[in-house]
Design a protein around this motif. Structure first.
Motif, short mmCIF file in Angstrom:
data_model
loop_
_atom_site.label_atom_id
_atom_site.label_comp_id
_atom_site.label_asym_id
_atom_site.label_seq_id
_atom_site.Cartn_x
_atom_site.Cartn_y
_atom_site.Cartn_z
N ARG A 188 36.19 -37.12 14.20
CA ARG A 188 36.09 -36.51 15.69
C ARG A 188 35.87 -34.93 15.34
NH1 ARG A 188 39.56 -33.65 18.70
NH2 ARG A 188 41.33 -34.25 17.26
N ARG A 191 32.23 -34.52 13.87
CA ARG A 191 31.14 -34.95 15.11
C ARG A 191 31.24 -33.59 16.19
NH1 ARG A 191 28.99 -39.66 14.89
NH2 ARG A 191 27.88 -39.27 16.99
N HIS A 192 32.31 -33.10 16.36
CA HIS A 192 32.32 -32.11 17.23
C HIS A 192 31.30 -30.99 16.68
CE1 HIS A 192 33.61 -29.27 20.32
NE2 HIS A 192 33.79 -28.57 19.44
#
Length: 406
Positions: A188, A191-192
């Protein structure tokens, strides 16, 4: 926390604060007058990497990194340096992301957080670099390259800015978000940083650069127009210096006026009928009826077609028949509401002897239900009856629909 690095940073900031006048003098003048300051101060700033001497016979100057920091903080319009080295930053991001994933795989969480912190810093540095480059271009465009005086210098600065925009667009083409998304995987945080943050900065920069490019072309055309007018004015002034007794001819007395001075529009415009003006419709119709028939030599008298006169008639309204299929579906919904019982679409179809195709009937009932507003659809329950397709998985063949009230 490294204690030595902390002390070194505090010493550097204190030196910048204590010797701010010397630093700003070097920033504006480009060099430091060593005679005005003590050798100890000069040597301490050299040791702190604030000042440096490019060559032995050259005066001391500010370090490029410190000059860049001041230009960015002061938003100096004379700063014409664009940092387009995006390729190295992208390679660094890829390396840091691999380090982070490897540390997580070996359950080295403290080390992974350090790599994630470095990766975050590089991502935000890249986004800030993009926004800074665009801001520098806009600041130079806003004052129309006011830091140079001549039109030729403005044209050269404009061409330099266009080259920098092209270089930035070429650098932005190195962003491959499919590869970055594959690199981030299911993490996560990655991806951010690598997808969401970079993609937002990429979209904003690309849009701004397209606007910058169009504005630069507009300014270049204006500068070249100024240059042409200046050249014409200088030529006229040179002509007046060489022939001071020159007087312009009274062109209004000439029978042949040069085209350069004959710029007046025609008094009477060319006549042309306006076929879109409704008020002229009757006049145009009468003119067409009064036109003489054009006779062809090869046409015989008996075979000649007689043109029928045009007659302007009152427009008739067209009435559309109601859609029988739509009305039948509405009646089906009304019967479900009136009876309060679940009713199958094919049972209603057979009971009322409808003549539509059954597949069209079922499709229309389903479309009418989907087309209801949410406030009305919530009062109905629909059940789709059918069988899965025998060959293609995931396809469901609807054979009948049962509609009822909740």
């Amino acid at each position: 926390m490294n204690i030595n690095l902390n002390k070194s940073g505090v010493s550097l900031l204190n030196a910048l604060s204590n010797h701010s006048e010397l630093i700003m003098q070097a920033y504006f003048s480009g060099s430091v007058n060593e005679a005005e300051y003590s050798p100890n101060i000069i040597q301490s700033l050299i040791d702190l990497k604030v000042l440096w001497r490019p060559e032995s016979d050259v005066q001391l100057r500010l370090r490029p990194s410190l000059r860049t920091l001041l230009e960015e903080s002061l938003q100096d319009e004379s700063n014409r340096q664009i940092d387009a080295n995006i390729g190295n930053l992208l390679a660094t991001l890829t390396t840091q992301a691999e380090h982070y994933k490897e540390a997580l795989a070996h359950q080295k969480y403290h080390e992974s957080q350090a790599h994630l912190s470095d990766l975050t810093e590089h991502v935000y540095t890249l986004t800030e670099t993009l926004s800074t480059n665009v801001r520098l271009l806009w600041s130079r465009i806003s004052n129309e390259f006011g830091y140079v005086s001549s039109v030729d210098a403005k044209i050269r600065e404009n061409e330099l800015a266009q080259t920098q925009v092209t270089d930035m667009l070429n650098q932005l083409s190195m962003f491959h978000f499919d590869a970055l998304s594959q690199l981030a995987g299911s993490h996560r945080e990655l991806r951010h940083l690598l997808v969401i943050t970079l993609q937002s900065a990429f979209a904003t920069s690309t849009q701004e650069l397209s606007l910058v490019q169009s504005k630069l072309l507009e300014l270049l055309g204006r500068f070249r127009e100024f240059k042409g007018r200046t050249r014409l004015l200088k030529g006229f002034m040179l002509h007046m210096e060489q022939k001071p007794d020159f007087t312009p001819v009274n062109y209004s007395t000439l029978s042949q006026v040069p085209s350069l001075f004959n710029r007046a529009d025609g008094i009477i415009k060319v006549a042309a009928p306006d076929i879109h003006n409704v008020e002229h419709e009757f006049e145009l119709t009468s003119l067409v009826n009064s036109l003489r028939t054009v006779n062809r030599l090869w046409q015989g008298k008996l075979n000649r077609e007689v043109a029928n006169p045009l007659i302007l008639e009152q427009e008739t309204s067209v009435s559309l028949e109601e859609d029988l299929l739509k009305n039948a579906v509405e009646n089906y919904f009304c019967e479900v509401i009136d009876s309060g019982q679940n009713t199958r679409a094919l049972d209603y179809y057979n009971n009322h002897n409808l003549t539509f195709d059954q597949e069209v009937w079922i499709y229309q009932v389903l479309g009418a239900f989907q087309g209801l507003p949410d406030s009305e659809r919530q009062y109905f329950d629909i059940d789709l009856e059918g069988v899965p397709h025998q060959v293609f998985d995931g396809n469901f063949i609807i054979q009948d629909i049962e509609l009822g009230l909740r």
